[in-house]
Scaffold this motif. Sequence first.
Motif, PDB file in Angstrom:
ATOM      1  N   ALA A 285       0.831  -1.206   0.000  1.00 13.32           N
ATOM      2  CA  ALA A 285       0.000   0.000   0.000  1.00 13.32           C
ATOM      3  C   ALA A 285       0.862   1.250   0.000  1.00 13.32           C
ATOM      4  CB  ALA A 285      -0.920  -0.021   1.225  1.00 13.32           C
ATOM      5  N   ARG A 286       1.954   1.221   0.782  1.00  8.69           N
ATOM      6  CA  ARG A 286       2.843   2.384   0.798  1.00  8.69           C
ATOM      7  C   ARG A 286       3.504   2.588  -0.569  1.00  8.69           C
ATOM      8  NH1 ARG A 286       6.261   0.760   4.327  1.00  8.69           N
ATOM      9  NH2 ARG A 286       5.192   1.585   6.164  1.00  8.69           N
ATOM     10  N   THR A 291       3.974   5.456  -5.708  1.00 11.74           N
ATOM     11  CA  THR A 291       3.863   5.419  -7.172  1.00 11.74           C
ATOM     12  C   THR A 291       2.826   6.404  -7.666  1.00 11.74           C
ATOM     13  OG1 THR A 291       4.497   3.083  -7.146  1.00 11.74           O
ATOM     14  CG2 THR A 291       3.423   3.917  -9.141  1.00 11.74           C
ATOM     15  N   GLN A 292       1.692   6.492  -6.944  1.00 13.68           N
ATOM     16  CA  GLN A 292       0.644   7.426  -7.333  1.00 13.68           C
ATOM     17  C   GLN A 292       1.131   8.871  -7.219  1.00 13.68           C
ATOM     18  OE1 GLN A 292      -2.207   6.669  -8.685  1.00 13.68           O
ATOM     19  NE2 GLN A 292      -2.847   8.819  -8.861  1.00 13.68           N
ATOM     20  N   GLU A 293       1.884   9.185  -6.180  1.00 13.86           N
ATOM     21  CA  GLU A 293       2.414  10.540  -6.035  1.00 13.86           C
ATOM     22  C   GLU A 293       3.397  10.879  -7.146  1.00 13.86           C
ATOM     23  OE1 GLU A 293       4.110  10.724  -2.191  1.00 13.86           O
ATOM     24  OE2 GLU A 293       2.183  10.673  -1.101  1.00 13.86           O
ATOM     25  N   ILE A 294       4.234   9.905  -7.525  1.00 15.03           N
ATOM     26  CA  ILE A 294       5.183  10.141  -8.627  1.00 15.03           C
ATOM     27  C   ILE A 294       4.440  10.396  -9.927  1.00 15.03           C
ATOM     28  CG2 ILE A 294       6.979   9.063 -10.044  1.00 15.03           C
ATOM     29  CD1 ILE A 294       7.946   7.640  -7.521  1.00 15.03           C
TER      30      ILE A 294
END
Length: 306
Positions: A285-286, A291-294
């Motif tokens: 999850a982390r 990955t989503q933030e990147i």
Amino acid sequence: MASTQDLKRRVRSISNTRKLTRAMELVASARLRRAQQRIEAMRPYADRMIELMSGTAQAAGAVRLPLLERRETVGTVGIVAVTGDRGLAGAFNAQVLRRSFVVMREAQAEGKEVKFFTVGRKAASTVRFRRLPLANSWTGFSDRPSYADAQAIAHAIADAYVNEEVDQVVLVYNAFVSPLVQRVTVTDLLPIPEEALGTQGDGEGEGEPAAPPAHESSHPMDFFFEPEPRNILERLLPVYVETQLYRALLESAASFFGAQMTAMRNASKAAGELIDTLTLAMNRARQAEITQEILEVVAGADALTQ
């Protein structure tokens, strides 16, 4: 999918639970060693008690005593179920109760009534919940029984038998084999079995030597009893019942600690496996959040360059 914070809370909670189960395992292990020592110290006394009673019974011959009297018709069977006061010990309590109910159904199938004498809170609560006849119950000493506790139980059961409230008494308890194995044992307590008096058979067992020493075979030893063997036997029979109950209480206590130690060890192992699974899910999850933030940063940079 659970968030990282939710997974962290679950891992923290399970870790605290594992600390508790490990502590209970260590405590049960220490108490098990003491319970085993008490059993080992008691067994020679119980064996010598049976030898003494057997020799006295043979000297007394045919006698009629209340605890030896067998009823022509057995109308009521008393079941002494020995369990613990607490749970968290796997199937320790459940297997004794299951066997007790099997004995009950077998007796009822033969047209007999059943009364329960329970030792331990688990047995008493189960019998009351099922609304079964409960003659008497004893609680509060299953972890560390004393001989006085066995005496109190023996006196109540013997009085019930002598007063013809029950015609037969059966004892159900967990016999200690090893920390991993507790064997449910069903034995006749009253009337006292003839095998315990040594009045059956020819006195030779499979494990006995083929031939005794020469001086014993040529000059058998005679004993003079004072008072009469019948009077001695009359005093020994209640002590035999107390000894059998005390032995069962000690066996049950050791079995409880062995079962609890094994159950807590399994619980700690299961908690460790669950922590590993949740930690892996938390890391995934982390990683997904990173990955989503990147991706969001890259998408924003692309938007600014256009």
